[in-house]
Scaffold this motif. Sequence first.
Motif, mmCIF file in Angstrom:
data_model
loop_
_atom_site.group_PDB
_atom_site.id
_atom_site.type_symbol
_atom_site.label_atom_id
_atom_site.label_comp_id
_atom_site.label_asym_id
_atom_site.label_seq_id
_atom_site.Cartn_x
_atom_site.Cartn_y
_atom_site.Cartn_z
ATOM 1 N N TRP A 68 0.826 -1.211 0.000
ATOM 2 C CA TRP A 68 0.000 0.000 0.000
ATOM 3 C C TRP A 68 0.857 1.257 0.000
ATOM 4 O O TRP A 68 0.479 2.271 -0.584
ATOM 5 C CB TRP A 68 -1.000 0.001 1.153
ATOM 6 N N VAL A 69 2.040 1.200 0.599
ATOM 7 C CA VAL A 69 2.938 2.349 0.594
ATOM 8 C C VAL A 69 3.494 2.562 -0.812
ATOM 9 O O VAL A 69 3.557 3.694 -1.306
ATOM 10 C CB VAL A 69 4.077 2.178 1.617
ATOM 11 N N TRP A 70 3.869 1.467 -1.476
ATOM 12 C CA TRP A 70 4.360 1.579 -2.853
ATOM 13 C C TRP A 70 3.290 2.156 -3.775
ATOM 14 O O TRP A 70 3.590 2.996 -4.635
ATOM 15 C CB TRP A 70 4.836 0.223 -3.377
ATOM 16 N N VAL A 71 2.039 1.706 -3.590
ATOM 17 C CA VAL A 71 0.944 2.239 -4.416
ATOM 18 C C VAL A 71 0.807 3.737 -4.183
ATOM 19 O O VAL A 71 0.679 4.514 -5.133
ATOM 20 C CB VAL A 71 -0.380 1.500 -4.105
ATOM 21 N N VAL A 107 -7.276 6.207 -5.756
ATOM 22 C CA VAL A 107 -6.555 4.930 -5.628
ATOM 23 C C VAL A 107 -5.564 5.007 -4.465
ATOM 24 O O VAL A 107 -5.430 4.064 -3.675
ATOM 25 C CB VAL A 107 -5.836 4.568 -6.942
ATOM 26 N N ALA A 108 -4.867 6.134 -4.344
ATOM 27 C CA ALA A 108 -3.923 6.301 -3.236
ATOM 28 C C ALA A 108 -4.637 6.282 -1.893
ATOM 29 O O ALA A 108 -4.192 5.611 -0.951
ATOM 30 C CB ALA A 108 -3.151 7.602 -3.411
ATOM 31 N N ILE A 109 -5.763 6.969 -1.795
ATOM 32 C CA ILE A 109 -6.522 7.001 -0.555
ATOM 33 C C ILE A 109 -7.055 5.618 -0.224
ATOM 34 O O ILE A 109 -6.958 5.149 0.919
ATOM 35 C CB ILE A 109 -7.674 8.018 -0.645
ATOM 36 N N TYR A 110 -7.602 4.935 -1.213
ATOM 37 C CA TYR A 110 -8.160 3.603 -1.006
ATOM 38 C C TYR A 110 -7.086 2.631 -0.518
ATOM 39 O O TYR A 110 -7.318 1.833 0.393
ATOM 40 C CB TYR A 110 -8.796 3.101 -2.293
#
Length: 117
Positions: A68-71, A107-110
Amino acid sequence: MLSYEFYKVLHVFCIVLFVGSMGAQFFSDSSKKSLKIISGVTSFLIFVGGMGLLARLGIKHGAGWPMWVWVKVVMWILVSALGPILAKRLKGNRALGYYGILVLIFVAIYSAVTKLA
């Protein structure tokens, strides 16, 4: 040492300012340098706030980041780089470009809220 809450407020507040400055760049007819400066500074502060949050979550420097951090980092790079470029280059489909930026932000928030593996 700054607190988790401080970094979270900084991160979210700068995201709001960034989205607003991007919207102004996309939907304004004039190309104001101040809007570009605001989006650049807030983009940097989004990164600072995010790294501070990671430190407060216990994710060590040099350790492998969760997916999730990479995304979020990839979305931040795309939004920070593509936003000003699309705002300047697009003439007819500015709304579509802005909505595309909003999708990347979503997408980042999700990914952060659900902590995708």
